[in-house]
Design an enzyme around this catalytic site. Structure first.
Site, PDB file in Angstrom:
ATOM      1  N   ARG A   1      -1.890   7.250   8.279  1.00 21.39           N
ATOM      2  CA  ARG A   1      -2.090   7.218   6.828  1.00 21.39           C
ATOM      3  C   ARG A   1      -3.521   6.822   6.499  1.00 21.39           C
ATOM      4  NH1 ARG A   1      -4.043   3.063   3.927  1.00 21.39           N
ATOM      5  NH2 ARG A   1      -2.994   1.799   5.504  1.00 21.39           N
TER       6      ARG A   1
ATOM      7  N   CYS B   1     -11.389   3.475   4.283  1.00 18.38           N
ATOM      8  CA  CYS B   1     -10.843   3.271   2.933  1.00 18.38           C
ATOM      9  C   CYS B   1     -11.717   3.969   1.907  1.00 18.38           C
ATOM     10  CB  CYS B   1     -10.750   1.780   2.621  1.00 18.38           C
ATOM     11  SG  CYS B   1     -10.089   1.478   0.957  1.00 18.38           S
TER      12      CYS B   1
END
Length: 286
Positions: free
Chosen positions: A13, A240
Protein backbone atom coordinates in the site's frame (compact mmCIF):
# COMPACT_ATOMS: atom_id res chain seq x y z
CA UNK A 1 12.80 -18.66 15.12
CA UNK A 2 15.01 -16.89 17.62
CA UNK A 3 13.84 -15.25 20.82
CA UNK A 4 13.32 -12.03 18.86
CA UNK A 5 10.25 -13.49 17.07
CA UNK A 6 10.31 -10.99 14.22
CA UNK A 7 7.10 -9.71 12.70
CA UNK A 8 7.75 -8.56 9.16
CA UNK A 9 5.16 -6.16 7.79
CA UNK A 10 5.14 -5.90 4.00
CA UNK A 11 3.79 -2.56 2.76
CA UNK A 12 2.59 -2.66 -0.86
CA UNK A 13 0.00 0.00 0.00
CA UNK A 14 2.76 2.42 0.98
CA UNK A 15 4.71 1.48 -2.12
CA UNK A 16 1.82 2.07 -4.54
CA UNK A 17 0.03 5.07 -3.06
CA UNK A 18 2.25 7.70 -4.66
CA UNK A 19 2.23 6.25 -8.19
CA UNK A 20 0.88 8.68 -10.78
CA UNK A 21 -0.67 6.11 -13.12
CA UNK A 22 -3.53 4.07 -11.71
CA UNK A 23 -2.64 0.42 -11.23
CA UNK A 24 -5.53 -1.77 -12.49
CA UNK A 25 -7.43 -3.49 -9.72
CA UNK A 26 -6.80 -6.94 -11.18
CA UNK A 27 -3.03 -6.32 -11.24
CA UNK A 28 -3.04 -5.02 -7.66
CA UNK A 29 -4.95 -8.11 -6.59
CA UNK A 30 -2.58 -10.48 -8.41
CA UNK A 31 0.40 -8.83 -6.73
CA UNK A 32 -1.13 -8.88 -3.25
CA UNK A 33 -2.18 -12.51 -3.61
CA UNK A 34 1.43 -13.44 -4.35
CA UNK A 35 2.66 -11.52 -1.32
CA UNK A 36 0.08 -13.29 0.84
CA UNK A 37 1.79 -16.57 0.00
CA UNK A 38 5.26 -15.43 1.10
CA UNK A 39 4.62 -15.76 4.83
CA UNK A 40 4.88 -12.22 6.19
CA UNK A 41 3.24 -11.59 9.54
CA UNK A 42 1.21 -8.68 8.18
CA UNK A 43 0.34 -7.19 4.78
CA UNK A 44 -0.36 -3.45 4.69
CA UNK A 45 -2.60 -3.90 1.67
CA UNK A 46 -4.78 -0.81 1.30
CA UNK A 47 -6.33 2.29 2.76
CA UNK A 48 -9.81 3.54 3.51
CA UNK A 49 -9.18 7.21 2.83
CA UNK A 50 -10.70 9.77 0.50
CA UNK A 51 -10.13 8.81 -3.15
CA UNK A 52 -9.45 12.49 -3.79
CA UNK A 53 -6.53 12.35 -1.37
CA UNK A 54 -5.10 9.02 -2.57
CA UNK A 55 -6.68 8.11 -5.94
CA UNK A 56 -4.46 5.04 -6.26
CA UNK A 57 -6.25 3.36 -3.33
CA UNK A 58 -9.84 4.15 -4.30
CA UNK A 59 -10.38 0.46 -5.11
CA UNK A 60 -9.28 -0.93 -1.73
CA UNK A 61 -12.66 -2.54 -0.96
CA UNK A 62 -12.78 -4.16 -4.40
CA UNK A 63 -9.21 -5.41 -4.05
CA UNK A 64 -10.03 -6.86 -0.63
CA UNK A 65 -13.03 -8.74 -2.03
CA UNK A 66 -10.71 -10.50 -4.49
CA UNK A 67 -7.90 -11.49 -2.14
CA UNK A 68 -7.38 -15.20 -1.59
CA UNK A 69 -6.84 -15.71 2.14
CA UNK A 70 -7.05 -19.50 2.03
CA UNK A 71 -3.92 -21.10 3.43
CA UNK A 72 -2.22 -17.90 4.53
CA UNK A 73 -1.41 -16.89 8.09
CA UNK A 74 -0.64 -13.32 7.00
CA UNK A 75 -2.88 -10.74 8.64
CA UNK A 76 -4.29 -7.75 6.77
CA UNK A 77 -3.72 -4.14 7.81
CA UNK A 78 -5.63 -1.17 6.38
CA UNK A 79 -4.70 2.47 6.90
CA UNK A 80 -7.38 4.93 8.01
CA UNK A 81 -7.12 8.68 8.46
CA UNK A 82 -10.41 9.62 10.12
CA UNK A 83 -13.51 8.15 11.74
CA UNK A 84 -15.21 7.64 8.38
CA UNK A 85 -12.29 5.44 7.33
CA UNK A 86 -12.44 3.51 10.58
CA UNK A 87 -16.14 2.84 10.13
CA UNK A 88 -15.54 1.62 6.58
CA UNK A 89 -12.66 -0.66 7.53
CA UNK A 90 -14.25 -2.37 10.51
CA UNK A 91 -17.03 -3.74 8.32
CA UNK A 92 -14.58 -6.18 6.76
CA UNK A 93 -13.98 -9.30 8.81
CA UNK A 94 -10.84 -10.14 6.81
CA UNK A 95 -8.99 -7.13 8.24
CA UNK A 96 -7.11 -7.66 11.51
CA UNK A 97 -5.34 -4.31 11.95
CA UNK A 98 -6.39 -0.71 11.48
CA UNK A 99 -3.41 1.62 11.17
CA UNK A 100 -3.61 5.32 12.00
CA UNK A 101 -0.87 7.87 11.22
CA UNK A 102 -0.53 9.98 14.37
CA UNK A 103 2.03 12.69 13.76
CA UNK A 104 3.95 14.43 16.53
CA UNK A 105 4.47 17.24 14.01
CA UNK A 106 1.42 19.53 14.01
CA UNK A 107 2.23 20.67 10.47
CA UNK A 108 2.33 17.15 9.09
CA UNK A 109 -0.77 16.01 10.98
CA UNK A 110 -2.73 18.79 9.28
CA UNK A 111 -1.12 18.02 5.94
CA UNK A 112 -1.65 14.26 6.17
CA UNK A 113 -5.10 13.94 7.76
CA UNK A 114 -6.47 17.50 7.67
CA UNK A 115 -6.80 17.49 11.45
CA UNK A 116 -4.84 18.73 14.44
CA UNK A 117 -2.91 16.51 16.82
CA UNK A 118 -5.64 17.04 19.41
CA UNK A 119 -8.41 16.10 16.97
CA UNK A 120 -6.40 13.08 15.86
CA UNK A 121 -6.07 11.87 19.44
CA UNK A 122 -9.87 11.90 19.68
CA UNK A 123 -9.98 9.86 16.45
CA UNK A 124 -7.57 7.35 17.99
CA UNK A 125 -9.81 7.03 21.05
CA UNK A 126 -12.86 6.43 18.85
CA UNK A 127 -10.89 3.95 16.74
CA UNK A 128 -9.84 2.01 19.83
CA UNK A 129 -13.45 1.79 20.98
CA UNK A 130 -14.67 0.56 17.60
CA UNK A 131 -11.78 -1.89 17.27
CA UNK A 132 -12.64 -3.41 20.64
CA UNK A 133 -16.26 -3.86 19.61
CA UNK A 134 -15.39 -5.40 16.23
CA UNK A 135 -12.45 -7.64 17.21
CA UNK A 136 -9.81 -5.50 15.48
CA UNK A 137 -6.44 -4.26 16.67
CA UNK A 138 -5.15 -0.72 16.32
CA UNK A 139 -1.66 0.08 15.08
CA UNK A 140 -0.69 3.71 15.67
CA UNK A 141 2.17 5.07 13.61
CA UNK A 142 4.06 7.71 15.56
CA UNK A 143 4.74 9.75 12.45
CA UNK A 144 7.68 12.17 12.15
CA UNK A 145 9.10 10.21 15.07
CA UNK A 146 12.70 11.10 14.19
CA UNK A 147 12.20 14.77 13.37
CA UNK A 148 10.47 16.79 10.66
CA UNK A 149 11.36 19.20 7.85
CA UNK A 150 8.80 21.80 8.90
CA UNK A 151 10.57 23.38 11.85
CA UNK A 152 8.16 21.90 14.41
CA UNK A 153 9.79 21.20 17.77
CA UNK A 154 11.19 17.69 18.09
CA UNK A 155 13.14 15.85 20.77
CA UNK A 156 13.07 12.44 22.41
CA UNK A 157 10.95 13.75 25.29
CA UNK A 158 8.19 14.68 22.81
CA UNK A 159 8.33 11.20 21.28
CA UNK A 160 8.08 9.58 24.70
CA UNK A 161 5.30 11.91 25.83
CA UNK A 162 3.04 10.99 22.94
CA UNK A 163 3.87 7.30 23.20
CA UNK A 164 2.93 7.50 26.89
CA UNK A 165 -0.38 9.21 26.08
CA UNK A 166 -1.24 6.67 23.39
CA UNK A 167 -0.42 3.71 25.63
CA UNK A 168 -2.54 5.23 28.41
CA UNK A 169 -5.46 5.35 25.96
CA UNK A 170 -5.07 1.63 25.28
CA UNK A 171 -2.84 1.48 22.20
CA UNK A 172 -0.97 -1.86 22.22
CA UNK A 173 1.08 -1.48 19.00
CA UNK A 174 3.11 1.62 18.18
CA UNK A 175 5.26 1.87 15.08
CA UNK A 176 7.82 4.66 15.14
CA UNK A 177 7.65 6.16 11.65
CA UNK A 178 10.27 8.11 9.76
CA UNK A 179 8.06 9.57 7.08
CA UNK A 180 10.68 11.61 5.22
CA UNK A 181 13.85 9.60 5.75
CA UNK A 182 15.28 12.00 8.31
CA UNK A 183 16.37 9.28 10.74
CA UNK A 184 19.96 8.17 11.20
CA UNK A 185 21.34 4.92 12.61
CA UNK A 186 22.43 6.91 15.66
CA UNK A 187 18.90 8.22 16.26
CA UNK A 188 17.44 4.74 15.81
CA UNK A 189 19.86 3.31 18.39
CA UNK A 190 19.15 6.18 20.76
CA UNK A 191 15.35 6.20 20.61
CA UNK A 192 14.18 2.63 20.08
CA UNK A 193 15.85 0.95 23.08
CA UNK A 194 14.44 3.63 25.40
CA UNK A 195 10.90 3.15 24.10
CA UNK A 196 11.14 -0.64 24.19
CA UNK A 197 12.46 -0.55 27.77
CA UNK A 198 9.83 1.93 28.98
CA UNK A 199 6.78 0.35 27.34
CA UNK A 200 7.45 -3.30 28.06
CA UNK A 201 3.82 -4.34 27.49
CA UNK A 202 3.56 -2.48 24.18
CA UNK A 203 4.68 -3.83 20.82
CA UNK A 204 7.11 -1.25 19.46
CA UNK A 205 7.78 -1.41 15.73
CA UNK A 206 9.58 0.70 13.18
CA UNK A 207 8.56 2.10 9.81
CA UNK A 208 11.59 3.66 8.16
CA UNK A 209 11.96 5.53 4.91
CA UNK A 210 15.39 5.89 3.44
CA UNK A 211 17.58 6.41 0.43
CA UNK A 212 19.41 3.30 -0.81
CA UNK A 213 22.68 4.71 0.51
CA UNK A 214 21.84 4.28 4.20
CA UNK A 215 19.18 1.55 4.26
CA UNK A 216 21.47 -1.17 5.52
CA UNK A 217 22.84 0.87 8.40
CA UNK A 218 19.32 1.76 9.54
CA UNK A 219 18.17 -1.86 9.42
CA UNK A 220 21.24 -2.94 11.40
CA UNK A 221 20.56 -0.21 13.95
CA UNK A 222 16.96 -1.32 14.34
CA UNK A 223 18.02 -4.94 14.75
CA UNK A 224 20.51 -4.17 17.50
CA UNK A 225 18.00 -1.88 19.19
CA UNK A 226 15.79 -4.89 19.89
CA UNK A 227 12.88 -4.05 17.62
CA UNK A 228 10.63 -6.99 16.72
CA UNK A 229 8.20 -5.42 14.23
CA UNK A 230 9.73 -4.10 11.01
CA UNK A 231 7.84 -2.46 8.12
CA UNK A 232 9.33 -2.57 4.63
CA UNK A 233 8.40 -2.72 0.97
CA UNK A 234 9.67 -4.83 -1.91
CA UNK A 235 12.64 -3.11 -3.60
CA UNK A 236 12.14 -0.08 -1.36
CA UNK A 237 9.37 1.29 -3.53
CA UNK A 238 7.11 4.07 -2.36
CA UNK A 239 6.92 6.85 0.16
CA UNK A 240 4.35 9.28 1.50
CA UNK A 241 2.82 11.62 -1.11
CA UNK A 242 1.68 13.93 1.71
CA UNK A 243 5.20 14.44 3.01
CA UNK A 244 7.28 15.71 0.10
CA UNK A 245 7.32 16.16 -3.64
CA UNK A 246 10.36 13.94 -4.09
CA UNK A 247 9.46 10.67 -2.44
CA UNK A 248 11.96 8.99 -0.16
CA UNK A 249 11.54 5.26 -0.56
CA UNK A 250 10.68 2.63 2.00
CA UNK A 251 13.22 0.30 3.50
CA UNK A 252 13.65 -2.56 1.02
CA UNK A 253 12.24 -5.87 2.20
CA UNK A 254 14.97 -7.86 0.50
CA UNK A 255 17.54 -5.93 2.54
CA UNK A 256 15.65 -6.71 5.76
CA UNK A 257 15.45 -10.40 4.81
CA UNK A 258 19.14 -10.58 3.91
CA UNK A 259 20.32 -8.90 7.10
CA UNK A 260 18.10 -11.00 9.35
CA UNK A 261 19.22 -14.17 7.59
CA UNK A 262 22.85 -13.17 8.11
CA UNK A 263 22.06 -12.74 11.81
CA UNK A 264 20.83 -16.33 11.90
CA UNK A 265 17.12 -15.51 12.14
CA UNK A 266 14.77 -18.13 10.70
CA UNK A 267 12.05 -16.11 8.97
CA UNK A 268 10.22 -19.11 7.48
CA UNK A 269 9.39 -17.33 4.23
CA UNK A 270 8.43 -18.87 0.90
CA UNK A 271 11.24 -17.40 -1.17
CA UNK A 272 9.93 -18.88 -4.43
CA UNK A 273 6.74 -16.82 -4.06
CA UNK A 274 8.84 -13.83 -3.02
CA UNK A 275 10.83 -14.01 -6.23
CA UNK A 276 7.59 -14.32 -8.23
CA UNK A 277 6.39 -11.14 -6.54
CA UNK A 278 9.70 -9.43 -7.37
CA UNK A 279 9.20 -10.24 -11.06
CA UNK A 280 5.55 -9.16 -11.08
CA UNK A 281 6.42 -5.87 -9.35
CA UNK A 282 8.04 -4.67 -12.58
CA UNK A 283 4.59 -4.48 -14.17
CA UNK A 284 3.45 -2.17 -11.40
CA UNK A 285 6.45 0.00 -10.68
CA UNK A 286 8.38 -0.22 -13.93
Amino acid sequence: MSEKEFKLVECPRDAMQGLHDFVPTALKTEYLNLLLQVGFDTLDFGSFVSPRAIPQLADTAEVLANLNLDGTQTKLLAIVANLRGVEAAIKHQEITYLGFPFSISETFQQRNTNSSIGQSLVTVEEMLSLCARHSKKAVVYLSMGFGNPYGDEWNYEIVEKWADILVSKGVEIISLADTVGISTPEKVKEILPKLIAKFINTEIGIHLHSTPADRLEKIEAAYYSGVKRIDSALKGFGGCPMAADDLTGNIATEDVINILNLKGEDLNLNMAKWHEAMVLSERIFG
